[in-house]
Design a protein around this motif. Structure first.
Motif, PDB file in Angstrom:
ATOM      1  N   THR A 144     -39.060  56.990  41.004  1.00 54.09           N
ATOM      2  CA  THR A 144     -38.697  57.698  42.232  1.00 54.09           C
ATOM      3  C   THR A 144     -39.768  57.517  43.311  1.00 54.09           C
ATOM      4  O   THR A 144     -39.539  57.865  44.475  1.00 54.09           O
ATOM      5  CB  THR A 144     -38.481  59.194  41.966  1.00 54.09           C
ATOM      6  N   ARG A 145     -40.922  56.985  42.946  1.00 51.59           N
ATOM      7  CA  ARG A 145     -41.981  56.725  43.937  1.00 51.59           C
ATOM      8  C   ARG A 145     -41.643  55.536  44.821  1.00 51.59           C
ATOM      9  O   ARG A 145     -42.230  55.377  45.897  1.00 51.59           O
ATOM     10  CB  ARG A 145     -43.307  56.490  43.228  1.00 51.59           C
ATOM     11  N   PHE A 146     -40.715  54.696  44.370  1.00 52.24           N
ATOM     12  CA  PHE A 146     -40.285  53.587  45.218  1.00 52.24           C
ATOM     13  C   PHE A 146     -39.301  54.107  46.273  1.00 52.24           C
ATOM     14  O   PHE A 146     -38.502  55.007  45.998  1.00 52.24           O
ATOM     15  CB  PHE A 146     -39.592  52.503  44.381  1.00 52.24           C
ATOM     16  N   PRO A 147     -39.322  53.530  47.496  1.00 59.73           N
ATOM     17  CA  PRO A 147     -38.416  53.984  48.568  1.00 59.73           C
ATOM     18  C   PRO A 147     -37.020  53.388  48.393  1.00 59.73           C
ATOM     19  O   PRO A 147     -36.547  52.577  49.201  1.00 59.73           O
ATOM     20  CB  PRO A 147     -39.099  53.463  49.833  1.00 59.73           C
ATOM     21  N   THR A 148     -36.359  53.809  47.348  1.00 60.18           N
ATOM     22  CA  THR A 148     -35.058  53.237  46.997  1.00 60.18           C
ATOM     23  C   THR A 148     -33.982  53.705  47.973  1.00 60.18           C
ATOM     24  O   THR A 148     -33.859  54.902  48.232  1.00 60.18           O
ATOM     25  CB  THR A 148     -34.683  53.651  45.563  1.00 60.18           C
ATOM     26  N   PRO A 149     -33.169  52.783  48.491  1.00 67.41           N
ATOM     27  CA  PRO A 149     -32.165  53.190  49.483  1.00 67.41           C
ATOM     28  C   PRO A 149     -31.005  53.982  48.899  1.00 67.41           C
ATOM     29  O   PRO A 149     -30.586  53.769  47.755  1.00 67.41           O
ATOM     30  CB  PRO A 149     -31.653  51.844  50.026  1.00 67.41           C
ATOM     31  N   LYS A 150     -30.501  54.898  49.690  1.00 67.13           N
ATOM     32  CA  LYS A 150     -29.140  55.384  49.566  1.00 67.13           C
ATOM     33  C   LYS A 150     -28.399  54.739  50.720  1.00 67.13           C
ATOM     34  O   LYS A 150     -28.736  54.953  51.892  1.00 67.13           O
ATOM     35  CB  LYS A 150     -29.055  56.901  49.651  1.00 67.13           C
ATOM     36  N   GLU A 154     -31.653  57.930  37.895  1.00 60.81           N
ATOM     37  CA  GLU A 154     -31.291  59.202  37.269  1.00 60.81           C
ATOM     38  C   GLU A 154     -32.505  60.096  37.048  1.00 60.81           C
ATOM     39  O   GLU A 154     -32.361  61.282  36.755  1.00 60.81           O
ATOM     40  CB  GLU A 154     -30.598  58.953  35.934  1.00 60.81           C
ATOM     41  N   GLY A 155     -33.696  59.535  37.151  1.00 58.20           N
ATOM     42  CA  GLY A 155     -34.919  60.294  36.917  1.00 58.20           C
ATOM     43  C   GLY A 155     -36.105  59.358  36.916  1.00 58.20           C
ATOM     44  O   GLY A 155     -35.957  58.146  37.130  1.00 58.20           O
ATOM     45  N   PRO A 156     -37.293  59.860  36.686  1.00 58.87           N
ATOM     46  CA  PRO A 156     -38.493  59.026  36.747  1.00 58.87           C
ATOM     47  C   PRO A 156     -38.455  57.797  35.843  1.00 58.87           C
ATOM     48  O   PRO A 156     -39.027  56.760  36.174  1.00 58.87           O
ATOM     49  CB  PRO A 156     -39.608  59.992  36.331  1.00 58.87           C
ATOM     50  N   ARG A 205     -17.245  59.040  40.353  1.00 62.27           N
ATOM     51  CA  ARG A 205     -18.420  59.405  39.551  1.00 62.27           C
ATOM     52  C   ARG A 205     -17.998  59.549  38.096  1.00 62.27           C
ATOM     53  O   ARG A 205     -17.041  60.260  37.770  1.00 62.27           O
ATOM     54  CB  ARG A 205     -19.013  60.702  40.083  1.00 62.27           C
ATOM     55  N   SER A 206     -18.717  58.864  37.198  1.00 64.14           N
ATOM     56  CA  SER A 206     -18.315  58.851  35.794  1.00 64.14           C
ATOM     57  C   SER A 206     -19.522  58.545  34.917  1.00 64.14           C
ATOM     58  O   SER A 206     -20.532  58.013  35.387  1.00 64.14           O
ATOM     59  CB  SER A 206     -17.228  57.805  35.557  1.00 64.14           C
ATOM     60  N   PRO A 207     -19.447  58.855  33.618  1.00 68.53           N
ATOM     61  CA  PRO A 207     -20.572  58.565  32.722  1.00 68.53           C
ATOM     62  C   PRO A 207     -20.753  57.063  32.529  1.00 68.53           C
ATOM     63  O   PRO A 207     -19.790  56.348  32.253  1.00 68.53           O
ATOM     64  CB  PRO A 207     -20.160  59.249  31.404  1.00 68.53           C
ATOM     65  N   GLN A 208     -21.989  56.594  32.687  1.00 73.13           N
ATOM     66  CA  GLN A 208     -22.328  55.197  32.465  1.00 73.13           C
ATOM     67  C   GLN A 208     -23.588  55.129  31.602  1.00 73.13           C
ATOM     68  O   GLN A 208     -24.411  56.051  31.622  1.00 73.13           O
ATOM     69  CB  GLN A 208     -22.558  54.468  33.790  1.00 73.13           C
ATOM     70  N   PRO A 209     -23.757  54.036  30.853  1.00 78.62           N
ATOM     71  CA  PRO A 209     -24.943  53.901  30.006  1.00 78.62           C
ATOM     72  C   PRO A 209     -26.236  53.961  30.808  1.00 78.62           C
ATOM     73  O   PRO A 209     -26.298  53.546  31.972  1.00 78.62           O
ATOM     74  CB  PRO A 209     -24.747  52.528  29.361  1.00 78.62           C
ATOM     75  N   VAL A 210     -27.264  54.469  30.165  1.00 81.41           N
ATOM     76  CA  VAL A 210     -28.560  54.678  30.800  1.00 81.41           C
ATOM     77  C   VAL A 210     -29.584  53.709  30.220  1.00 81.41           C
ATOM     78  O   VAL A 210     -29.597  53.443  29.022  1.00 81.41           O
ATOM     79  CB  VAL A 210     -29.034  56.132  30.598  1.00 81.41           C
ATOM     80  N   ILE A 211     -30.456  53.178  31.091  1.00 87.23           N
ATOM     81  CA  ILE A 211     -31.612  52.406  30.642  1.00 87.23           C
ATOM     82  C   ILE A 211     -32.791  53.365  30.508  1.00 87.23           C
ATOM     83  O   ILE A 211     -33.199  54.016  31.475  1.00 87.23           O
ATOM     84  CB  ILE A 211     -31.971  51.282  31.626  1.00 87.23           C
ATOM     85  N   ASP A 212     -33.322  53.448  29.309  1.00 88.72           N
ATOM     86  CA  ASP A 212     -34.520  54.238  29.018  1.00 88.72           C
ATOM     87  C   ASP A 212     -35.724  53.322  29.260  1.00 88.72           C
ATOM     88  O   ASP A 212     -35.998  52.420  28.471  1.00 88.72           O
ATOM     89  CB  ASP A 212     -34.455  54.712  27.569  1.00 88.72           C
ATOM     90  N   ILE A 213     -36.428  53.545  30.361  1.00 90.95           N
ATOM     91  CA  ILE A 213     -37.485  52.627  30.807  1.00 90.95           C
ATOM     92  C   ILE A 213     -38.760  52.851  30.007  1.00 90.95           C
ATOM     93  O   ILE A 213     -39.273  53.968  29.917  1.00 90.95           O
ATOM     94  CB  ILE A 213     -37.758  52.814  32.311  1.00 90.95           C
ATOM     95  N   LYS A 214     -39.298  51.773  29.449  1.00 89.33           N
ATOM     96  CA  LYS A 214     -40.530  51.845  28.667  1.00 89.33           C
ATOM     97  C   LYS A 214     -41.731  51.288  29.424  1.00 89.33           C
ATOM     98  O   LYS A 214     -42.882  51.617  29.099  1.00 89.33           O
ATOM     99  CB  LYS A 214     -40.360  51.085  27.347  1.00 89.33           C
TER     100      LYS A 214
END
Length: 512
Positions: A146-152, A188-190, A301-310
């Protein structure tokens, strides 16, 4: 495909083609773009929430719009810059990326693209200590994307989309083949992003194959990527083809990869921002919608798989590549996609063995090259045009989503839509020359179908806008110039007071 293996050479041992591109990474390519006058730097502070996209959309309303590099983003905590309209509607920036002459016509650029897309150069491994993408590596509690200035991009988007101008690596568990695709990804989160893949795409098939074994799917995504990897990732290739080899062939030198920290997949060594992690079976989050290439919001809007970032890898002051999806010409899928898809369609038809095909074009205004394909042919036998239409509609490069397939004679340039409209209006009799294919491969992003769960299935219209073969001899002759008169006028064009060269003609009056 055989299991992927690195070629562990140093750079002095890289296989380099004689016409290799004059850049190594996104930054070097941008320097060439800027030197050519096709880059605009925006130094004023811009809000990544809708303002960045609004600037990109409005600036992109012409085919001549430059690439836009935003140097200062509000809320940025990482010194990040954002590049939008990287390629857009510019065939010149596409040419610069793959080493072609930017002055070529679209039709000539398609022909040249066919030649370089046949070339294959395998990727190479570089040491992780010298890989530019490893200037900064974040692990565990250090990770906060979330520290990156990601566009909406659009008011109705479901959130900030870090994955638009991206590439994603997955691996087929059975063959070891590494797929390179472009899939949208929402924060979706940090340390979590949700990723949407359309049905039938190789990245989705890879993920489902891992889950069928009860295992997590390894994923690598790059959010600051060079134009060739981005372009190749957006194309359709056979399941046994390596997009990494194709990208190397286009550039005339190998793609440089390096080892990841937590996954066995490689990561692009010269990328700007890369994540690595896992998609765990059953772990989803609400994703979407996103303003898409159709010019409409894609998917509820619907459930989609999540990437768990390591781990997160990035360069200092990284450049995030953001691809605005919008109606043409303000769409990142523009001229380059039309050229590359057209080249692929021609290759498919040649490989199938159908004769007489002379040109093809996937029109950018038709949902960014996805919606319509026109094929020009030299009719040689009864049913030839109908055969070409059917094969073009279902060949691998055109089967996904394409709704309108038009056949024209060789005297019509498919890249000139005015000529295509002329052929439709003077050579097509709708009651005789239109056929329909049902239950074809489509996309969940097609807004024309309801209910939405029917969208993976589509339909295709086959339009024969060629002269009727059985009446070729008596068909009226088109009004054309004599070659010798054209050449005389063209040679005196400036003398008449006009500027530049005379319009180019390929077809002339036949004395016979």
């Amino acid at each position: 495909m055989e299991e992927f293996a690195f070629s562990r050479n140093d750079r002095s041992g890289h296989r380099i083609a004689g016409n290799a591109v004059a850049w190594r990474d996104l930054r070097e390519w941008l320097a060439l773009v800027e030197a050519s006058g096709w880059l605009r730097r925006i130094s004023t502070t811009v809000d990544p929430i809708e303002e960045l996209a609004a600037i990109t959309f409005l600036a992109g309303r012409t085919n001549e719009a430059p690439a836009l590099l935003f140097d200062r983003l509000s809320g940025d905590d990482f010194g990040t810059r954002v590049l939008s309209n990287m390629l857009g509607a510019s065939k010149e920036r596409y040419a610069l990326a793959v080493g072609l002459d930017p002055a070529l016509s679209t039709r000539d650029m398609i022909a040249a693209t066919r030649a370089i897309m046949r070339r294959r150069i395998a990727p190479v491994y570089v040491d992780k200590l010298s890989a530019p993408v490893n200037e900064i590596i974040l692990r565990g509690g250090q990770i906060d994307i979330t520290r990156f200035p990601t566009p909406k991009f659009w008011p109705g988007d479901g959130g900030r989309y870090i994955g638009t101008g991206d590439v994603t690596f997955t691996r087929d568990p059975a063959t070891g083949r590494i797929n390179v695709g472009v899939y949208r990804q929402m924060i979706e989160g940090p340390s979590r992003v949700a990723m949407y893949c359309s049905p039938g795409k190789h990245g989705r098939l890879d993920r489902e194959a891992w889950w069928a074994q009860g295992k997590s799917c390894e994923i690598v995504s790059a959010y600051g990527i060079d134009p060739v990897l981005f372009m190749v990732g957006a194309q359709s290739f056979a399941v046994n083809e390596s997009e990494l080899d194709v990208a190397g062939g286009l550039m005339g030198r190998p793609v440089e990869l390096t080892e990841a920290e937590f996954v066995s997949l490689p990561i692009p060594a010269t990328a700007e921002i890369v994540i690595e992690g896992f998609a765990h079976p059953g772990e989803t989050a609400e994703e979407g919608p996103l303003g898409e290439f159709t010019g409409y919001y894609g998917n509820v809007r619907s459930p989609q798989p999540v990437i768990d970032i390591k781990a997160v890898h990035c360069r200092r002051s990284p450049i995030m590549t953001a691809a605005l999806m919008a109606r043409s010409p303000s769409c990142e899928i523009g001229a380059y996609y039309a050229i590359m898809r057209s080249a692929r369609i021609l290759d498919d038809l040649e490989n199938i063995g159908v004769p007489g095909v002379v040109a093809a074009y996937a029109h950018p205004a038709a949902a960014s090259g996805w919606g319509m394909v026109t094929v020009a042919l030299r009719q040689q036998y009864p049913g030839h045009a109908a055969q070409v239409l059917a094969l073009a509609a279902q060949c691998p490069a055109a089967a996904y989503y394409t709704k309108w397939i038009i056949a024209v004679d060789e005297d019509v340039d498919p890249t000139d839509f005015d000529q295509v409209m002329w052929a439709l209006s003077t050579r097509c009799n709708p009651s005789d020359d239109i056929d329909l294919l049902r239950n074809t491969w489509s996309t969940g992003l097609d807004p024309s179908q309801y209910p939405p769960d029917s969208r993976p299935y589509g339909s295709k219209v086959l339009i024969n806008a060629c002269k009727p073969h059985r009446h070729m001899k008596e068909f009226p002759k088109a009004t054309l110039l004599r070659r010798e008169v054209y050449e005389r006028v063209a040679s005196r064009w400036l003398e008449y007071g006009f500027s530049g060269a005379a319009p180019h003609l390929d077809v002339f009056h036949d004395e016979g």
